[in-house]
Design a protein around this motif. Structure first.
Motif, PDB file in Angstrom:
ATOM      1  N   LEU A 173       0.649  -0.926  -0.060  1.00  0.00           N
ATOM      2  CA  LEU A 173      -0.155  -0.058   0.199  1.00  0.00           C
ATOM      3  C   LEU A 173       0.760   0.954   0.214  1.00  0.00           C
ATOM      4  CD1 LEU A 173      -1.625   1.064   3.407  1.00  0.00           C
ATOM      5  CD2 LEU A 173       0.121  -0.357   3.490  1.00  0.00           C
ATOM      6  N   LEU A 180      -4.770   6.806  -0.960  1.00  0.00           N
ATOM      7  CA  LEU A 180      -4.663   5.755  -0.761  1.00  0.00           C
ATOM      8  C   LEU A 180      -4.809   4.354  -2.008  1.00  0.00           C
ATOM      9  CD1 LEU A 180      -4.092   3.501   1.297  1.00  0.00           C
ATOM     10  CD2 LEU A 180      -5.885   2.718   2.239  1.00  0.00           C
ATOM     11  N   ILE A 182      -4.164   0.389  -2.855  1.00  0.00           N
ATOM     12  CA  ILE A 182      -3.939  -0.343  -2.489  1.00  0.00           C
ATOM     13  C   ILE A 182      -2.979  -1.662  -3.127  1.00  0.00           C
ATOM     14  CG2 ILE A 182      -4.756  -2.744  -0.330  1.00  0.00           C
ATOM     15  CD1 ILE A 182      -6.358   0.040   0.298  1.00  0.00           C
ATOM     16  N   GLN A 218       6.306  -3.536   4.101  1.00  0.00           N
ATOM     17  CA  GLN A 218       5.679  -2.959   5.028  1.00  0.00           C
ATOM     18  C   GLN A 218       5.172  -3.215   6.408  1.00  0.00           C
ATOM     19  OE1 GLN A 218       3.434  -1.293   1.199  1.00  0.00           O
ATOM     20  NE2 GLN A 218       3.589  -3.806   1.903  1.00  0.00           N
ATOM     21  N   ASN A 225      -1.250  -6.362  12.346  1.00  0.00           N
ATOM     22  CA  ASN A 225      -1.548  -5.471  12.277  1.00  0.00           C
ATOM     23  C   ASN A 225      -0.322  -4.266  11.835  1.00  0.00           C
ATOM     24  OD1 ASN A 225      -0.856  -4.597  14.645  1.00  0.00           O
ATOM     25  ND2 ASN A 225      -2.638  -5.684  15.091  1.00  0.00           N
ATOM     26  N   SER A 227       1.024  -0.111  10.602  1.00  0.00           N
ATOM     27  CA  SER A 227       0.232   0.828  10.053  1.00  0.00           C
ATOM     28  C   SER A 227       1.416   1.848   9.437  1.00  0.00           C
ATOM     29  CB  SER A 227       0.286   2.200  11.608  1.00  0.00           C
ATOM     30  OG  SER A 227       1.373   2.082  12.231  1.00  0.00           O
ATOM     31  N   VAL A 239      -2.668   5.959   8.403  1.00  0.00           N
ATOM     32  CA  VAL A 239      -3.548   4.760   8.013  1.00  0.00           C
ATOM     33  C   VAL A 239      -2.681   3.711   8.541  1.00  0.00           C
ATOM     34  CG1 VAL A 239      -3.688   3.308   5.908  1.00  0.00           C
ATOM     35  CG2 VAL A 239      -2.911   5.831   5.474  1.00  0.00           C
ATOM     36  N   ARG A 240      -4.511   2.926   9.024  1.00  0.00           N
ATOM     37  CA  ARG A 240      -3.702   1.530   9.574  1.00  0.00           C
ATOM     38  C   ARG A 240      -4.400   0.468   9.156  1.00  0.00           C
ATOM     39  NH1 ARG A 240      -7.328   1.955  14.574  1.00  0.00           N
ATOM     40  NH2 ARG A 240      -8.629   3.982  13.210  1.00  0.00           N
ATOM     41  N   TYR A 241      -3.548  -0.701   9.288  1.00  0.00           N
ATOM     42  CA  TYR A 241      -4.493  -2.341   8.145  1.00  0.00           C
ATOM     43  C   TYR A 241      -4.500  -3.552   9.845  1.00  0.00           C
ATOM     44  CZ  TYR A 241       0.314  -1.502   7.400  1.00  0.00           C
ATOM     45  OH  TYR A 241       1.632  -1.173   7.239  1.00  0.00           O
ATOM     46  N   SER A 242      -4.798  -4.063   9.419  1.00  0.00           N
ATOM     47  CA  SER A 242      -4.939  -4.862   9.813  1.00  0.00           C
ATOM     48  C   SER A 242      -5.879  -6.434   9.206  1.00  0.00           C
ATOM     49  CB  SER A 242      -5.792  -5.116  11.159  1.00  0.00           C
ATOM     50  OG  SER A 242      -6.821  -5.032  11.175  1.00  0.00           O
ATOM     51  N   ARG A 252      -8.760  -5.300   7.010  1.00  0.00           N
ATOM     52  CA  ARG A 252      -9.543  -3.868   7.062  1.00  0.00           C
ATOM     53  C   ARG A 252      -8.477  -2.802   7.163  1.00  0.00           C
ATOM     54  NH1 ARG A 252     -13.494  -2.094  11.405  1.00  0.00           N
ATOM     55  NH2 ARG A 252     -15.166  -2.635   9.497  1.00  0.00           N
ATOM     56  N   PHE A 253      -9.057  -1.583   6.611  1.00  0.00           N
ATOM     57  CA  PHE A 253      -7.502  -0.617   6.420  1.00  0.00           C
ATOM     58  C   PHE A 253      -8.872   0.503   7.088  1.00  0.00           C
ATOM     59  CE2 PHE A 253      -6.282  -3.388   3.148  1.00  0.00           C
ATOM     60  CZ  PHE A 253      -4.923  -3.299   2.838  1.00  0.00           C
TER      61      PHE A 253
END
Ligand SMILES: [Zn+2]
Length: 473
Positions: A173, A180, A182, A218, A225, A227, A239-242, A252-253
Protein backbone atom coordinates in the motif's frame (compact mmCIF):
# COMPACT_ATOMS: atom_id res chain seq x y z
CA UNK A 1 11.85 9.51 -22.07
CA UNK A 2 14.16 6.78 -23.27
CA UNK A 3 12.00 5.93 -26.28
CA UNK A 4 9.28 3.47 -25.40
CA UNK A 5 11.35 1.75 -22.78
CA UNK A 6 10.99 4.13 -19.90
CA UNK A 7 7.23 4.30 -20.24
CA UNK A 8 6.88 0.55 -20.35
CA UNK A 9 9.08 -0.27 -17.40
CA UNK A 10 7.33 -2.66 -15.13
CA UNK A 11 8.15 -1.38 -11.72
CA UNK A 12 7.21 -2.53 -8.29
CA UNK A 13 4.82 -0.76 -6.03
CA UNK A 14 6.27 1.76 -3.60
CA UNK A 15 7.29 -0.06 -0.46
CA UNK A 16 7.32 1.85 2.77
CA UNK A 17 9.33 0.99 5.85
CA UNK A 18 11.39 -1.90 4.51
CA UNK A 19 11.38 -4.63 7.06
CA UNK A 20 12.10 -8.30 7.12
CA UNK A 21 9.31 -10.81 7.65
CA UNK A 22 8.34 -11.85 11.09
CA UNK A 23 8.79 -15.37 12.31
CA UNK A 24 8.29 -16.23 15.92
CA UNK A 25 8.64 -19.57 17.60
CA UNK A 26 5.74 -19.93 19.97
CA UNK A 27 4.97 -22.33 22.77
CA UNK A 28 1.94 -23.80 21.15
CA UNK A 29 -0.35 -26.68 21.75
CA UNK A 30 -1.84 -28.59 18.90
CA UNK A 31 -5.26 -29.94 19.71
CA UNK A 32 -7.03 -32.47 17.51
CA UNK A 33 -10.71 -32.97 18.26
CA UNK A 34 -10.21 -31.80 21.80
CA UNK A 35 -7.11 -33.90 22.54
CA UNK A 36 -3.69 -32.35 22.79
CA UNK A 37 -1.24 -33.96 20.41
CA UNK A 38 2.06 -35.28 21.68
CA UNK A 39 4.22 -33.48 19.23
CA UNK A 40 7.58 -34.69 20.45
CA UNK A 41 10.57 -33.03 22.05
CA UNK A 42 11.82 -30.95 19.20
CA UNK A 43 8.54 -29.89 17.82
CA UNK A 44 8.47 -26.26 17.09
CA UNK A 45 5.41 -24.39 15.98
CA UNK A 46 6.11 -21.05 14.37
CA UNK A 47 3.96 -18.08 13.62
CA UNK A 48 5.31 -16.66 10.36
CA UNK A 49 3.61 -13.38 9.45
CA UNK A 50 0.48 -14.70 11.08
CA UNK A 51 0.57 -18.06 9.35
CA UNK A 52 0.90 -20.91 11.82
CA UNK A 53 3.53 -23.39 10.62
CA UNK A 54 3.85 -26.90 12.03
CA UNK A 55 6.38 -29.68 11.43
CA UNK A 56 5.52 -31.93 8.52
CA UNK A 57 6.18 -34.91 10.77
CA UNK A 58 3.22 -33.90 12.93
CA UNK A 59 0.91 -34.12 9.93
CA UNK A 60 2.05 -37.66 9.20
CA UNK A 61 2.10 -38.91 12.78
CA UNK A 62 -1.11 -37.41 14.08
CA UNK A 63 -3.45 -36.87 11.22
CA UNK A 64 -2.73 -40.15 9.47
CA UNK A 65 -2.10 -38.54 6.09
CA UNK A 66 0.42 -40.15 3.76
CA UNK A 67 3.37 -37.79 3.58
CA UNK A 68 6.12 -37.92 0.95
CA UNK A 69 9.33 -35.89 0.92
CA UNK A 70 11.71 -35.52 -1.97
CA UNK A 71 15.08 -34.43 -0.61
CA UNK A 72 16.46 -33.44 -3.99
CA UNK A 73 13.63 -31.22 -5.18
CA UNK A 74 12.58 -30.25 -1.63
CA UNK A 75 9.00 -31.06 -2.46
CA UNK A 76 6.31 -32.44 -0.23
CA UNK A 77 3.30 -34.55 -1.13
CA UNK A 78 0.46 -35.10 1.29
CA UNK A 79 -2.15 -37.63 0.35
CA UNK A 80 -5.44 -38.64 1.88
CA UNK A 81 -8.34 -40.49 0.30
CA UNK A 82 -7.08 -39.91 -3.22
CA UNK A 83 -6.55 -36.17 -2.81
CA UNK A 84 -2.95 -35.02 -3.30
CA UNK A 85 -1.49 -31.74 -2.07
CA UNK A 86 1.95 -30.79 -3.42
CA UNK A 87 4.09 -28.17 -1.75
CA UNK A 88 7.67 -27.02 -2.21
CA UNK A 89 10.08 -25.45 0.24
CA UNK A 90 10.27 -21.67 -0.13
CA UNK A 91 7.54 -21.62 -2.75
CA UNK A 92 4.11 -20.17 -2.19
CA UNK A 93 2.62 -21.95 -5.17
CA UNK A 94 1.02 -25.25 -4.20
CA UNK A 95 -1.07 -27.69 -6.11
CA UNK A 96 -4.14 -29.54 -4.97
CA UNK A 97 -4.85 -32.29 -7.46
CA UNK A 98 -4.55 -30.27 -10.69
CA UNK A 99 -5.30 -26.87 -9.30
CA UNK A 100 -2.61 -24.33 -8.40
CA UNK A 101 -3.16 -22.36 -5.23
CA UNK A 102 -1.13 -19.68 -3.48
CA UNK A 103 -0.09 -20.10 0.13
CA UNK A 104 0.11 -17.19 2.52
CA UNK A 105 3.48 -18.61 3.61
CA UNK A 106 5.78 -21.06 1.85
CA UNK A 107 7.01 -24.20 3.61
CA UNK A 108 10.37 -23.61 5.28
CA UNK A 109 13.25 -25.88 6.24
CA UNK A 110 14.37 -26.04 9.84
CA UNK A 111 17.22 -28.09 11.26
CA UNK A 112 15.43 -31.39 11.50
CA UNK A 113 12.07 -30.80 9.95
CA UNK A 114 10.08 -28.91 7.39
CA UNK A 115 7.44 -26.51 8.57
CA UNK A 116 4.19 -26.34 6.63
CA UNK A 117 1.16 -24.05 6.92
CA UNK A 118 -1.28 -26.10 8.97
CA UNK A 119 -4.42 -24.15 8.12
CA UNK A 120 -3.93 -24.60 4.41
CA UNK A 121 -3.22 -28.30 4.66
CA UNK A 122 -5.96 -29.02 7.15
CA UNK A 123 -8.54 -27.20 5.10
CA UNK A 124 -7.62 -29.09 1.94
CA UNK A 125 -8.58 -32.29 3.73
CA UNK A 126 -11.72 -30.92 5.29
CA UNK A 127 -10.38 -30.10 8.74
CA UNK A 128 -11.55 -27.01 10.50
CA UNK A 129 -8.47 -25.19 11.70
CA UNK A 130 -8.65 -22.52 14.37
CA UNK A 131 -5.77 -20.59 15.86
CA UNK A 132 -6.24 -19.20 19.32
CA UNK A 133 -3.65 -16.46 19.36
CA UNK A 134 -4.00 -15.74 23.06
CA UNK A 135 -3.65 -19.30 24.30
CA UNK A 136 -1.41 -20.27 21.35
CA UNK A 137 -3.48 -23.30 20.50
CA UNK A 138 -3.83 -24.79 17.04
CA UNK A 139 -7.25 -26.38 17.19
CA UNK A 140 -7.94 -29.01 14.55
CA UNK A 141 -11.39 -30.44 14.12
CA UNK A 142 -12.02 -33.39 11.82
CA UNK A 143 -15.18 -33.37 9.76
CA UNK A 144 -18.17 -35.03 11.27
CA UNK A 145 -18.47 -38.56 10.02
CA UNK A 146 -22.02 -39.78 9.63
CA UNK A 147 -22.17 -42.45 12.31
CA UNK A 148 -24.60 -45.13 13.42
CA UNK A 149 -24.53 -43.88 16.98
CA UNK A 150 -26.53 -40.82 16.09
CA UNK A 151 -23.59 -38.55 15.37
CA UNK A 152 -20.92 -37.11 17.55
CA UNK A 153 -19.67 -33.71 18.49
CA UNK A 154 -21.47 -30.44 18.71
CA UNK A 155 -22.73 -30.38 15.18
CA UNK A 156 -20.87 -27.16 14.58
CA UNK A 157 -17.64 -28.79 13.54
CA UNK A 158 -18.35 -28.61 9.83
CA UNK A 159 -15.47 -27.92 7.50
CA UNK A 160 -14.82 -24.28 6.89
CA UNK A 161 -16.51 -22.99 3.76
CA UNK A 162 -13.54 -20.83 3.07
CA UNK A 163 -9.92 -21.74 2.65
CA UNK A 164 -7.02 -19.37 2.64
CA UNK A 165 -6.10 -20.62 -0.82
CA UNK A 166 -8.91 -18.80 -2.61
CA UNK A 167 -8.33 -15.47 -0.94
CA UNK A 168 -7.23 -12.24 -2.53
CA UNK A 169 -3.84 -11.12 -1.20
CA UNK A 170 -2.78 -7.63 -0.19
CA UNK A 171 0.73 -7.05 -1.55
CA UNK A 172 1.37 -3.44 -0.64
CA UNK A 173 0.00 0.00 0.00
CA UNK A 174 1.01 3.61 -0.39
CA UNK A 175 -0.42 6.99 0.43
CA UNK A 176 0.32 10.00 -1.72
CA UNK A 177 -1.54 12.92 -3.29
CA UNK A 178 -4.40 12.30 -0.85
CA UNK A 179 -4.94 8.80 -2.21
CA UNK A 180 -4.61 5.44 -0.51
CA UNK A 181 -3.53 2.85 -3.06
CA UNK A 182 -3.81 -0.82 -2.14
CA UNK A 183 -2.16 -3.38 -4.41
CA UNK A 184 -3.73 -6.81 -4.37
CA UNK A 185 -3.70 -10.01 -6.37
CA UNK A 186 -6.97 -11.82 -6.82
CA UNK A 187 -10.34 -10.16 -6.57
CA UNK A 188 -12.35 -8.60 -3.78
CA UNK A 189 -15.30 -6.26 -3.52
CA UNK A 190 -14.25 -3.48 -1.15
CA UNK A 191 -16.78 -2.15 1.34
CA UNK A 192 -15.91 1.48 2.05
CA UNK A 193 -17.64 3.61 4.66
CA UNK A 194 -17.28 7.00 6.29
CA UNK A 195 -17.41 7.11 10.07
CA UNK A 196 -17.52 10.15 12.36
CA UNK A 197 -16.36 10.70 15.93
CA UNK A 198 -13.48 10.61 15.14
CA UNK A 199 -13.61 11.06 11.37
CA UNK A 200 -12.25 8.12 9.47
CA UNK A 201 -12.76 6.06 6.36
CA UNK A 202 -12.93 2.30 6.77
CA UNK A 203 -12.14 -0.01 3.88
CA UNK A 204 -12.95 -3.69 4.35
CA UNK A 205 -11.67 -6.17 1.80
CA UNK A 206 -13.66 -9.39 2.15
CA UNK A 207 -12.09 -12.76 1.30
CA UNK A 208 -8.67 -11.17 1.56
CA UNK A 209 -5.56 -11.66 3.64
CA UNK A 210 -2.00 -10.31 3.59
CA UNK A 211 0.43 -11.90 1.17
CA UNK A 212 3.83 -13.08 2.34
CA UNK A 213 5.24 -10.17 0.33
CA UNK A 214 3.36 -7.66 2.41
CA UNK A 215 5.38 -8.13 5.58
CA UNK A 216 8.60 -7.54 3.68
CA UNK A 217 7.46 -4.18 2.35
CA UNK A 218 5.43 -2.77 5.21
CA UNK A 219 5.25 -2.88 8.91
CA UNK A 220 3.21 -5.91 9.92
CA UNK A 221 3.14 -7.29 13.42
CA UNK A 222 2.98 -11.04 14.08
CA UNK A 223 -0.72 -10.66 14.88
CA UNK A 224 -1.16 -9.03 11.47
CA UNK A 225 -1.67 -5.38 12.04
CA UNK A 226 0.34 -2.32 11.26
CA UNK A 227 0.26 1.30 10.24
CA UNK A 228 1.59 3.65 7.62
CA UNK A 229 2.96 7.03 8.66
CA UNK A 230 1.41 9.80 6.59
CA UNK A 231 3.09 13.19 6.45
CA UNK A 232 2.41 16.27 4.38
CA UNK A 233 -1.30 15.58 4.02
CA UNK A 234 -3.27 17.94 6.28
CA UNK A 235 -6.47 15.92 5.94
CA UNK A 236 -4.98 12.63 7.08
CA UNK A 237 -3.29 11.70 10.33
CA UNK A 238 -2.45 8.12 9.45
CA UNK A 239 -3.43 4.81 7.90
CA UNK A 240 -3.89 1.59 9.87
CA UNK A 241 -4.51 -1.94 8.66
CA UNK A 242 -5.13 -5.37 10.11
CA UNK A 243 -6.40 -8.83 9.41
CA UNK A 244 -9.70 -7.85 10.96
CA UNK A 245 -11.45 -11.17 10.79
CA UNK A 246 -10.65 -14.72 9.78
CA UNK A 247 -14.24 -15.95 9.51
CA UNK A 248 -14.73 -14.77 6.87
CA UNK A 249 -11.25 -13.47 6.10
CA UNK A 250 -11.30 -9.69 6.00
CA UNK A 251 -8.47 -7.17 5.77
CA UNK A 252 -9.41 -3.75 7.12
CA UNK A 253 -7.76 -0.43 6.33
CA UNK A 254 -8.61 2.71 8.27
CA UNK A 255 -7.73 6.21 7.06
CA UNK A 256 -7.71 8.45 10.14
CA UNK A 257 -8.88 11.92 9.14
CA UNK A 258 -8.38 15.33 10.68
CA UNK A 259 -11.68 16.49 9.18
CA UNK A 260 -14.59 14.90 7.32
CA UNK A 261 -13.68 14.07 3.73
CA UNK A 262 -15.46 12.57 0.77
CA UNK A 263 -13.82 9.95 -1.36
CA UNK A 264 -13.98 8.08 -4.64
CA UNK A 265 -13.12 4.42 -5.05
CA UNK A 266 -11.39 3.30 -8.23
CA UNK A 267 -10.40 -0.27 -9.04
CA UNK A 268 -8.16 -1.15 -11.99
CA UNK A 269 -6.11 -4.10 -13.22
CA UNK A 270 -6.82 -7.81 -13.29
CA UNK A 271 -6.52 -10.80 -10.95
CA UNK A 272 -2.74 -10.95 -11.26
CA UNK A 273 -2.34 -7.32 -10.24
CA UNK A 274 -5.17 -5.12 -9.08
CA UNK A 275 -5.10 -1.63 -7.65
CA UNK A 276 -7.74 -0.24 -5.30
CA UNK A 277 -7.51 3.54 -4.93
CA UNK A 278 -9.39 5.47 -2.24
CA UNK A 279 -9.18 9.03 -3.50
CA UNK A 280 -9.78 11.82 -0.99
CA UNK A 281 -9.58 14.45 -3.74
CA UNK A 282 -13.25 13.82 -4.40
CA UNK A 283 -15.63 16.76 -4.25
CA UNK A 284 -16.23 17.89 -0.72
CA UNK A 285 -19.75 19.22 -0.18
CA UNK A 286 -18.44 22.03 1.98
CA UNK A 287 -15.90 23.08 -0.63
CA UNK A 288 -17.71 24.09 -3.79
CA UNK A 289 -14.64 25.71 -5.31
CA UNK A 290 -13.07 22.37 -6.09
CA UNK A 291 -16.22 20.55 -7.10
CA UNK A 292 -15.73 19.18 -10.61
CA UNK A 293 -18.33 20.17 -13.12
CA UNK A 294 -19.41 22.95 -10.81
CA UNK A 295 -20.19 26.18 -12.64
CA UNK A 296 -18.33 25.00 -15.70
CA UNK A 297 -14.92 24.55 -14.08
CA UNK A 298 -12.59 22.26 -16.00
CA UNK A 299 -10.35 19.67 -14.43
CA UNK A 300 -6.84 19.31 -15.82
CA UNK A 301 -4.55 16.50 -14.71
CA UNK A 302 -0.82 17.18 -15.02
CA UNK A 303 1.46 14.15 -14.94
CA UNK A 304 5.18 14.60 -14.27
CA UNK A 305 6.78 11.55 -15.89
CA UNK A 306 8.75 9.04 -13.79
CA UNK A 307 9.67 9.64 -10.13
CA UNK A 308 11.62 8.23 -7.19
CA UNK A 309 13.54 5.08 -8.22
CA UNK A 310 12.43 5.56 -11.83
CA UNK A 311 14.64 8.45 -12.91
CA UNK A 312 13.57 8.38 -16.55
CA UNK A 313 16.26 9.42 -19.02
CA UNK A 314 19.64 10.36 -17.62
CA UNK A 315 21.03 13.47 -19.27
CA UNK A 316 24.40 13.86 -20.90
CA UNK A 317 25.81 15.40 -17.70
CA UNK A 318 23.95 12.96 -15.45
CA UNK A 319 20.84 15.01 -14.67
CA UNK A 320 17.58 13.11 -14.20
CA UNK A 321 14.53 13.45 -16.40
CA UNK A 322 12.17 12.95 -13.44
CA UNK A 323 13.38 16.22 -11.89
CA UNK A 324 12.91 18.50 -14.88
CA UNK A 325 9.50 16.95 -15.60
CA UNK A 326 8.39 17.69 -12.03
CA UNK A 327 9.79 21.24 -12.05
CA UNK A 328 7.81 22.10 -15.18
CA UNK A 329 4.62 20.50 -13.88
CA UNK A 330 4.83 22.37 -10.57
CA UNK A 331 5.31 25.68 -12.39
CA UNK A 332 2.39 24.97 -14.73
CA UNK A 333 0.20 23.96 -11.76
CA UNK A 334 1.01 27.21 -9.94
CA UNK A 335 -0.10 29.17 -13.01
CA UNK A 336 -3.24 27.08 -13.53
CA UNK A 337 -4.29 27.59 -9.92
CA UNK A 338 -4.63 31.30 -10.68
CA UNK A 339 -7.23 30.50 -13.35
CA UNK A 340 -10.85 30.91 -12.25
CA UNK A 341 -12.24 28.18 -14.45
CA UNK A 342 -9.61 25.48 -14.05
CA UNK A 343 -8.97 22.95 -11.31
CA UNK A 344 -5.58 21.33 -11.53
CA UNK A 345 -4.73 17.89 -10.18
CA UNK A 346 -1.20 16.44 -10.12
CA UNK A 347 -0.44 12.76 -10.31
CA UNK A 348 2.64 13.54 -8.23
CA UNK A 349 3.88 16.75 -6.64
CA UNK A 350 7.12 15.36 -5.25
CA UNK A 351 9.68 12.65 -5.94
CA UNK A 352 7.20 9.79 -5.72
CA UNK A 353 6.89 6.68 -7.83
CA UNK A 354 3.56 5.88 -9.45
CA UNK A 355 2.73 3.11 -11.85
CA UNK A 356 1.52 4.15 -15.28
CA UNK A 357 -1.90 2.67 -14.64
CA UNK A 358 -2.20 4.68 -11.44
CA UNK A 359 -1.55 7.87 -13.39
CA UNK A 360 -4.24 7.07 -15.93
CA UNK A 361 -6.63 5.91 -13.19
CA UNK A 362 -6.31 9.23 -11.39
CA UNK A 363 -7.51 11.15 -14.46
CA UNK A 364 -10.21 8.61 -15.34
CA UNK A 365 -11.44 8.43 -11.78
CA UNK A 366 -11.87 12.21 -11.67
CA UNK A 367 -13.41 12.23 -15.15
CA UNK A 368 -10.97 15.01 -15.85
CA UNK A 369 -11.31 17.16 -18.96
CA UNK A 370 -7.66 17.04 -20.04
CA UNK A 371 -4.54 14.99 -19.30
CA UNK A 372 -0.99 16.19 -19.96
CA UNK A 373 2.08 14.07 -19.29
CA UNK A 374 5.40 15.91 -19.25
CA UNK A 375 8.58 14.11 -20.31
CA UNK A 376 12.05 14.84 -21.63
CA UNK A 377 13.59 12.77 -24.34
CA UNK A 378 16.79 10.84 -24.91
CA UNK A 379 18.43 9.67 -28.12
CA UNK A 380 21.70 10.32 -29.92
CA UNK A 381 23.84 13.21 -28.72
CA UNK A 382 22.93 15.03 -31.95
CA UNK A 383 19.16 14.67 -31.55
CA UNK A 384 17.48 17.86 -30.41
CA UNK A 385 14.02 19.35 -30.39
CA UNK A 386 10.46 19.25 -29.14
CA UNK A 387 7.74 16.67 -29.81
CA UNK A 388 4.10 16.29 -28.78
CA UNK A 389 2.46 12.87 -28.78
CA UNK A 390 -1.16 11.74 -29.03
CA UNK A 391 -2.43 8.16 -29.13
CA UNK A 392 -6.17 8.40 -29.72
CA UNK A 393 -7.66 10.31 -32.67
CA UNK A 394 -9.74 12.30 -30.21
CA UNK A 395 -6.54 13.74 -28.72
CA UNK A 396 -5.06 14.94 -32.01
CA UNK A 397 -6.56 18.43 -32.01
CA UNK A 398 -5.47 18.99 -28.40
CA UNK A 399 -1.94 17.84 -29.30
CA UNK A 400 -1.79 20.33 -32.18
CA UNK A 401 -2.75 23.27 -29.96
CA UNK A 402 -0.34 22.28 -27.17
CA UNK A 403 2.51 21.76 -29.62
CA UNK A 404 2.05 25.15 -31.27
CA UNK A 405 2.76 26.96 -27.97
CA UNK A 406 5.32 24.46 -26.70
CA UNK A 407 7.60 24.84 -29.71
CA UNK A 408 7.46 28.62 -29.40
CA UNK A 409 8.43 28.31 -25.73
CA UNK A 410 11.41 25.99 -26.12
CA UNK A 411 12.76 27.60 -29.30
CA UNK A 412 14.16 24.16 -30.16
CA UNK A 413 13.64 22.51 -33.52
CA UNK A 414 10.07 21.45 -34.21
CA UNK A 415 9.96 17.66 -34.40
CA UNK A 416 6.22 17.69 -34.85
CA UNK A 417 3.00 16.27 -33.49
CA UNK A 418 3.36 12.50 -33.49
CA UNK A 419 1.48 9.31 -32.79
CA UNK A 420 2.85 7.42 -29.78
CA UNK A 421 1.39 4.32 -28.18
CA UNK A 422 2.09 5.36 -24.61
CA UNK A 423 0.11 3.88 -21.74
CA UNK A 424 -0.93 7.13 -20.07
CA UNK A 425 -2.31 8.74 -23.23
CA UNK A 426 -3.83 5.47 -24.47
CA UNK A 427 -5.62 4.40 -21.27
CA UNK A 428 -6.98 7.81 -20.30
CA UNK A 429 -10.50 8.61 -21.48
CA UNK A 430 -10.19 12.36 -22.08
CA UNK A 431 -8.04 14.26 -24.62
CA UNK A 432 -4.51 13.38 -23.54
CA UNK A 433 -1.05 14.39 -24.73
CA UNK A 434 2.52 13.53 -23.85
CA UNK A 435 5.05 16.35 -24.23
CA UNK A 436 8.72 15.67 -24.93
CA UNK A 437 10.19 19.05 -24.11
CA UNK A 438 13.71 18.41 -25.42
CA UNK A 439 16.56 15.87 -25.53
CA UNK A 440 18.54 15.33 -22.33
CA UNK A 441 21.07 13.34 -24.37
CA UNK A 442 21.89 16.60 -26.14
CA UNK A 443 24.18 18.94 -24.26
CA UNK A 444 22.47 22.13 -25.40
CA UNK A 445 18.93 20.84 -24.79
CA UNK A 446 19.85 19.46 -21.37
CA UNK A 447 21.38 22.74 -20.20
CA UNK A 448 18.36 24.67 -21.48
CA UNK A 449 15.76 22.39 -19.89
CA UNK A 450 17.31 22.75 -16.45
CA UNK A 451 17.03 26.56 -16.49
CA UNK A 452 14.23 28.24 -14.53
CA UNK A 453 13.63 30.52 -17.47
CA UNK A 454 12.90 27.72 -19.92
CA UNK A 455 10.77 25.86 -17.36
CA UNK A 456 8.70 29.01 -16.75
CA UNK A 457 8.25 29.52 -20.49
CA UNK A 458 7.13 25.92 -21.01
CA UNK A 459 4.73 26.15 -18.07
CA UNK A 460 3.20 29.33 -19.48
CA UNK A 461 2.89 27.74 -22.92
CA UNK A 462 1.02 24.79 -21.40
CA UNK A 463 -1.48 27.16 -19.80
CA UNK A 464 -1.98 28.94 -23.15
CA UNK A 465 -2.59 25.66 -24.94
CA UNK A 466 -4.98 24.37 -22.28
CA UNK A 467 -7.01 27.60 -22.27
CA UNK A 468 -7.17 27.82 -26.03
CA UNK A 469 -8.29 24.19 -26.37
CA UNK A 470 -10.93 24.59 -23.64
CA UNK A 471 -12.12 27.87 -25.16
CA UNK A 472 -11.36 29.80 -21.96
CA UNK A 473 -10.40 33.46 -21.95
ZN1 LIG B 1 10.13 9.86 -19.89
Amino acid sequence: MKKLGCMLLVLLFVWFIPQTGHAAAVNSKIVLDGKELKAGQNTQVENVNGTVMVPLRMIAENLGYKVGWNQQSKTITIEQEGKIVRLAVNQTAASVDDKTLILTEAPVLRTDTTLVPIRFIGEQFGLTVNWDNTAKIVDLITPEIPADNGGAGTGEATPSEETTSNLALVNGLSFNENRLSIAISGNTDPAVSKITGPNRIVIDLPNTTFSDLFGTGQLLSPDLNGSLAVTGHPDVSGVRYSLYNTSPYTVRFVIDLNSAKNYNVNISGDDSSRLIVIDLNAANPADTTTQPGNSGRKQVVLDAGHGAKDSGAVGVTGKYEKNVNLAIVLKAAALLKQENNIDVVLTRSDDTFLELKERAAIANNLQADLFISVHSNSGSTAASGTETYYQRESSKAFAAVMHKYLVQATGLSDRGVRYGNFHVIRETKMPAVLLEIGYLSNKKDEALLFTEELQNKVAASMVKGIKEYLGLK
